[in-house]
Design a protein around this motif. Structure first.
Motif, short mmCIF file in Angstrom:
data_model
loop_
_atom_site.label_atom_id
_atom_site.label_comp_id
_atom_site.label_asym_id
_atom_site.label_seq_id
_atom_site.Cartn_x
_atom_site.Cartn_y
_atom_site.Cartn_z
N LEU A 172 0.84 -1.18 0.00
CA LEU A 172 0.00 0.00 0.00
C LEU A 172 0.88 1.24 0.00
CD1 LEU A 172 -1.51 -2.33 1.83
CD2 LEU A 172 -3.12 -0.48 2.32
N CYS B 182 0.55 5.13 1.09
CA CYS B 182 -0.37 5.91 1.92
C CYS B 182 0.15 7.33 2.14
CB CYS B 182 -0.55 5.24 3.28
SG CYS B 182 -0.95 3.49 3.19
N MET C 148 -1.91 -0.62 -3.72
CA MET C 148 -3.15 0.08 -3.39
C MET C 148 -2.82 1.48 -2.88
SD MET C 148 -6.11 -0.70 -0.53
CE MET C 148 -6.65 -2.22 -1.31
N ARG C 149 -3.38 2.47 -3.53
CA ARG C 149 -3.20 3.85 -3.06
C ARG C 149 -4.21 4.13 -1.96
NH1 ARG C 149 -2.12 8.27 -1.21
NH2 ARG C 149 -1.63 10.18 -2.38
N VAL C 150 -3.73 4.71 -0.87
CA VAL C 150 -4.59 5.08 0.25
C VAL C 150 -4.43 6.56 0.51
CG1 VAL C 150 -5.11 4.71 2.69
CG2 VAL C 150 -4.35 2.79 1.28
N GLU D 17 -9.06 2.84 -4.74
CA GLU D 17 -8.26 3.46 -3.70
C GLU D 17 -8.94 3.34 -2.34
OE1 GLU D 17 -6.05 6.97 -6.33
OE2 GLU D 17 -7.67 7.50 -4.97
N SER E 90 -2.07 4.26 8.32
CA SER E 90 -1.61 3.39 7.22
C SER E 90 -1.62 1.94 7.65
CB SER E 90 -0.20 3.81 6.78
OG SER E 90 -0.17 5.17 6.38
N THR F 252 -5.19 0.60 8.02
CA THR F 252 -5.77 0.40 6.69
C THR F 252 -5.27 -0.90 6.07
OG1 THR F 252 -5.90 2.81 6.37
CG2 THR F 252 -6.12 1.42 4.42
N ALA F 253 -3.97 -1.14 6.19
CA ALA F 253 -3.41 -2.39 5.68
C ALA F 253 -4.00 -3.59 6.42
CB ALA F 253 -1.89 -2.38 5.82
N ALA G 76 -7.18 -4.23 4.75
CA ALA G 76 -7.13 -4.54 3.32
C ALA G 76 -6.51 -5.90 3.00
CB ALA G 76 -6.36 -3.44 2.58
N LEU H 297 4.44 -1.17 3.27
CA LEU H 297 3.82 0.14 3.34
C LEU H 297 4.79 1.23 2.92
CD1 LEU H 297 1.87 0.07 6.76
CD2 LEU H 297 0.94 -0.16 4.45
N THR I 93 -11.67 0.73 2.57
CA THR I 93 -10.87 0.03 1.57
C THR I 93 -11.79 -0.66 0.57
OG1 THR I 93 -10.74 -1.96 2.96
CG2 THR I 93 -8.94 -0.38 3.14
#
Length: 425
Positions: free
Chosen positions: A3, A5, A19-21, A32, A63, A66-67, A70, A86, A199
Motif C-alpha cells: 500500500l 499511503c 493500493m493507493r490510500v 483506492e 496506514s 488500513t493495511a 485490506a 507500506l 478500503t
C-alpha cells in the motif's frame, strides 16, 4: 500486499500491484482506500495542536490499520501470516526511516505478520491553530466503553487525577463512552476519534492492529496538553487487566489467530521505545498489569459508581457480530463473567447470548473458546502454571515475570470458579 499511503498529491510509488490510500482525504477512484479525514477534522475543530511527530505517528498508524483491513489473512500461504509493505508519506521522513525496523518489529509482535515500512516526504503537517486550545489535564486515559478502562478512569479520578479521556469511536459503544466520561470525576474532558478506514473489496475481520491507532489517538491528545507544552512528561494510561494483556495461548492451537496482543507489555515497551527516540514525552502505563479482572473490580476506588455502570460496559470480542449483545462464551466474556463472580455475581446483569456455558452442546460447553479454557485449566492443574505457560513470558521486555506468573495463576483461578459454577465438563 503493498500500500502507498499519504495525503492527496503526495509523490508515492504506484503500480497495478500497489493500493493507493488517501490519508486525511477522499479517494478519487474506486480502487483506492482512505483513512483519517474525520479524525483530522475533529482534532482541528477542537483547536488542539499536537506535536509534529505525533501527527506523523498518526499517519503511520492510519496506514497500518488500513493495511490490517485490506490484507486478507485467508489469502496468505499459511492462512494467517501476511506480508505487508507500506510506503508512507510523513513530514519528517529522515527520522522515521531510522525507526522503520523498530516499528516493523513492534508490528510483527502485535499482528503476527511480516511488515516492511518505507517512508517518503510529502506527509501532512497542519498549520497550528490561530488560538490553540491546551487542555489543563496532566494525563490521558483511553476510554473504550469496556470494563477495564471504566475502572481505570474511575480510579484515576478517585486518586485526584482528572485525565483527558480519549475514545476510539466504535459502533455500539460511542454513546456509552460519552456517558461514562460524563459520570466520572464530575465529568471528564473527552475526545472521540475514529480512523474511518475505507478500503475497496472485502475487509479482514481480525483487526490485530487496532490498539496502535487507539494509543496513537492518546499520543495526539497528550502532546496537545498544556503540561506537555510546559515540558512535562505525560502519562498515557492504557488500562487492561493483566490476564487479557498477556493473553497467554490457552492451548497450542491458539498461538497466532486467537491470542491478541493489544496491551501486551512487549508491544507497549516496543512502542514506548519509538516514542522515546522520537522525543515524544508520553509514557505508556498499564497500572493493572499484575492484576486480574476480578481484582480490578474488587479494588475499584468508587464501588458505588462501579455498581451503577459495570454491567453496561462491553467486554465481548464478538459484540458487533451478535447485534451489539455480548456472547458470553468467547474468552473475553468468560474472563468478564469470572471477574463478576469473584467480585459480586449479583451485579452481572448482562444479557449474554449464550448464558449456560456448561450446557453440553456446540454452542456452549463444546464451543471452541469454552473448551480451550477448560483444557488450559486441566493442563495447569495437572502440571503447573509455569509448565502451562511454556514460552509465553520469555521476552527481554518483561522484567516482572514472577509477578505476572502469579497474576496468571490467579486469573486461571477465577476462570476455574466460573467453570465450576456452570458445571463445565
Amino acid at each position: 500486499m503493498r500500500l502507498a499511503c499519504g495525503p492527496d498529491g503526495a509523490e508515492l510509488p504506484s503500480g497495478d500491484d500497489i493500493m493507493r490510500v488517501v490519508l486525511y482525504g477522499q479517494p478519487r477512484r474506486e480502487v483506492e482506500g482512505s483513512a483519517g479525514a474525520a479524525a483530522k477534522a475533529e482534532i482541528q475543530r477542537r483547536g488542539l495542536d499536537p506535536a509534529p511527530r505525533a501527527w506523523d505517528l498518526l499517519s503511520i498508524a492510519l496506514s497500518v490499520v488500513t493495511a490490517d483491513f485490506a490484507a486478507l489473512r485467508d489469502q496468505s500461504p499459511d492462512g494467517w501470516t501476511r506480508e505487508i509493505e507500506l510506503d508512507i508519506a510523513v513530514a519528517d521522513a529522515p527520522f522515521w526511516i531510522g525507526q522503520a525496523q523498530a516499528l516493523a518489529e513492534a508490528l510483527a509482535f502485535l499482528t503476527t505478520d511480516r511488515w516492511i515500512l518505507r517512508f517518503h516526504e510529502g506527509g501532512m503537517l497542519p498549520a497550528p491553530p490561530r488560538k490553540p486550545v491546551q487542555p489543563l489535564e496532566n494525563c490521558v486515559a483511553l476510554l473504550s466503553g469496556g470494563l477495564d478502562s471504566l475502572i481505570g478512569a474511575i480510579d484515576l479520578a478517585a486518586a485526584g487525577r482528572k485525565p483527558f479521556a480519549i475514545s476510539q469511536t466504535v459502533r455500539g459503544d460511542a454513546d456509552k463512552q460519552v456517558d461514562f466520561a460524563s459520570k466520572i470525576g464530575g465529568g471528564l474532558h473527552h475526545l472521540q476519534l475514529n480512523h474511518n478506514v475505507n478500503t475497496p473489496g472485502v475487509q479482514e475481520a481480525s483487526q490485530r492492529a487496532r490498539s496502535l491507532i487507539f494509543i496513537t489517538f492518546g499520543v495526539i491528545a497528550a502532546t496537545a496538553l498544556k503540561a506537555y507544552r510546559d515540558g512535562a512528561d505525560v502519562p498515557l494510561f492504557v488500562c487492561e487487566n493483566g490476564f487479557i494483556a498477556i493473553n497467554p495461548p490457552l492451548t497450542g492451537g491458539r498461538l497466532g489467530s486467537l491470542s491478541t496482543r493489544t496491551a501486551h507489555p512487549e508491544f507497549l515497551a516496543r512502542l514506548q521505545g519509538v516514542l522515546d527516540v522520537a522525543g515524544l514525552r508520553v509514557k505508556i502505563t498499564n497500572p493493572y498489569a499484575t492484576k486480574t479482572k476480578g481484582e480490578m473490580l474488587r479494588d475499584c476506588a468508587d464501588q458505588g459508581l462501579l455498581v451503577a455502570e459495570a454491567a453496561r460496559s462491553t467486554s465481548c470480542g464478538r459484540f458487533q457480530r451478535f447485534n451489539y449483545r455480548q456472547c458470553g462464551r468467547c474468552v473475553p466474556c468468560q474472563v468478564r463473567r469470572a471477574a463478576f463472580l469473584a467480585w459480586d455475581a449479583t451485579q452481572d446483569t448482562t444479557a449474554y447470548v449464550y448464558g449456560p456455558i456448561g450446557k453440553n452442546d456446540a454452542e456452549h460447553s463444546a464451543f471452541d473458546d469454552v473448551r480451550s479454557v477448560a483444557i488450559a485449566l486441566a493442563a495447569a492443574r495437572a502440571d503447573s502454571v509455569e509448565t502451562w505457560l511454556g514460552h509465553a513470558l520469555t521476552s527481554q521486555f518483561i522484567a516482572n515475570r514472577s509477578a505476572l506468573v502469579g497474576m496468571l495463576g490467579r486469573g486461571l483461578g477465577e476462570l476455574r470458579a466460573l467453570h465450576q459454577a456452570y458445571d463445565v465438563k
